[in-house]
Design a protein around this motif. Structure first.
Motif, PDB file in Angstrom:
ATOM      1  N   TYR A   1       0.809  -1.217   0.000  1.00 17.72           N
ATOM      2  CA  TYR A   1       0.000   0.000   0.000  1.00 17.72           C
ATOM      3  C   TYR A   1       0.845   1.271   0.000  1.00 17.72           C
ATOM      4  CZ  TYR A   1      -3.736   3.229   1.329  1.00 17.72           C
ATOM      5  OH  TYR A   1      -4.633   4.264   1.352  1.00 17.72           O
ATOM      6  N   MET A   2       1.850   1.314   0.834  1.00 19.94           N
ATOM      7  CA  MET A   2       2.649   2.529   0.988  1.00 19.94           C
ATOM      8  C   MET A   2       3.447   2.870  -0.265  1.00 19.94           C
ATOM      9  SD  MET A   2       2.136   3.762   4.072  1.00 19.94           S
ATOM     10  CE  MET A   2       3.582   4.681   4.610  1.00 19.94           C
ATOM     11  N   ASN A   3       3.676   1.883  -1.138  1.00 20.85           N
ATOM     12  CA  ASN A   3       4.444   2.137  -2.361  1.00 20.85           C
ATOM     13  C   ASN A   3       3.746   3.150  -3.269  1.00 20.85           C
ATOM     14  OD1 ASN A   3       5.991   0.114  -1.304  1.00 20.85           O
ATOM     15  ND2 ASN A   3       6.051  -1.135  -3.149  1.00 20.85           N
ATOM     16  N   ASN A   4       2.421   2.994  -3.395  1.00 23.15           N
ATOM     17  CA  ASN A   4       1.648   3.902  -4.240  1.00 23.15           C
ATOM     18  C   ASN A   4       0.164   3.739  -3.928  1.00 23.15           C
ATOM     19  OD1 ASN A   4       0.439   5.449  -6.259  1.00 23.15           O
ATOM     20  ND2 ASN A   4       2.005   4.932  -7.775  1.00 23.15           N
ATOM     21  N   PRO A   5      -0.290   4.336  -2.835  1.00 25.25           N
ATOM     22  CA  PRO A   5      -1.701   4.176  -2.458  1.00 25.25           C
ATOM     23  C   PRO A   5      -2.656   4.781  -3.477  1.00 25.25           C
ATOM     24  CG  PRO A   5      -0.625   5.824  -1.075  1.00 25.25           C
ATOM     25  CD  PRO A   5       0.446   5.144  -1.852  1.00 25.25           C
ATOM     26  N   THR A   6      -2.234   5.848  -4.149  1.00 26.93           N
ATOM     27  CA  THR A   6      -3.111   6.487  -5.129  1.00 26.93           C
ATOM     28  C   THR A   6      -3.421   5.539  -6.281  1.00 26.93           C
ATOM     29  OG1 THR A   6      -2.250   8.679  -4.582  1.00 26.93           O
ATOM     30  CG2 THR A   6      -3.390   8.451  -6.691  1.00 26.93           C
TER      31      THR A   6
END
Length: 214
Positions: free
Chosen positions: A186-191
């Motif tokens: 998730y933290m890698n690219n939540p968008t």
């Protein structure tokens, strides 16, 4: 209900991941009344749609595996490819249980649009695939009771309801796996994850609501 509008997600927002999970609920809310009102005829149309919808499922997951450099994500997508193998045959066999056959000459528009959506993912980030899978794999847990009731209400035997039964059972573990992998990345690219989940919710709902409609 979460918005489908693209936006920048703050990875440190403790409530953002919970919002991501709501896209599955949107799909469940869309299909729940259709399961409750389905007739034998609409159920057979559903099986025809599910043949086309799941015909390419294994290849879709193999495609996702090819789009990531992460060994862990690749292994997850390969695992899902194996899990999805041959599911379209269940829908075909279920229709044969009614003495009918799949219409293989016409691929439904909703499925074409769904496939175009899937094969357009991953160009920005492989988190798009995980966000979409989170939606698809979590729905069965939300509508399990309605599926059981549909099978009983329509008096479907085991040779007419294999597709439904397999997905209610298998998607319980699949849903948990999807949540776990999404939390991991998730933290890698939540968008990217949120945007793909939003569009996946819309596309999935279109396939399934069209399947039950006259």
């Amino acid at each position: 209900m979460p918005s489908n509008t693209a936006r920048k997600i703050d990875p440190h927002d403790d409530h953002a991941f919970d919002t991501l999970l709501q896209y599955t609920m949107v799909c469940a809310d869309a299909v729940r009344p259709l399961l409750k009102s389905a007739t034998i005829q609409s159920y057979k149309r559903f099986l025809n749609m599910m043949y086309h919808y799941t015909f390419d499922s294994e290849r879709k997951c193999l495609h996702a595996a090819e789009q990531t450099d992460s060994p862990e994500l690749r292994d997850y997508f390969l695992h899902m490819a194996k899990e999805e193998r041959g599911h379209y045959l269940l829908a075909e066999k279920d229709l044969e249980g009614f003495g009918e056959s799949v219409d293989k000459t016409t691929r439904p528009d909703a499925v074409k649009e769904f496939d175009d959506f899937w094969y357009g993912l991953g160009k920005k980030d492989p988190n798009e695939f995980t966000g979409a899978l989170l939606v698809f794999e979590g729905i069965a847990d939300q509508v399990g009771e309605e599926v059981v009731n549909l099978i009983a209400r329509l008096d479907l035997n085991k040779k007419q309801s294999r597709w439904l039964r397999v997905h209610v059972e298998a998607d319980h573990s699949h849903g948990a796996e999807a949540v776990a992998i999404c939390k991991r990345y998730y933290m890698n690219n939540p968008t990217a994850m949120h945007d793909a989940a939003a569009e996946a919710s819309r596309r999935w709902s279109e396939v399934f609501t069209t399947a039950f409609q006259d």
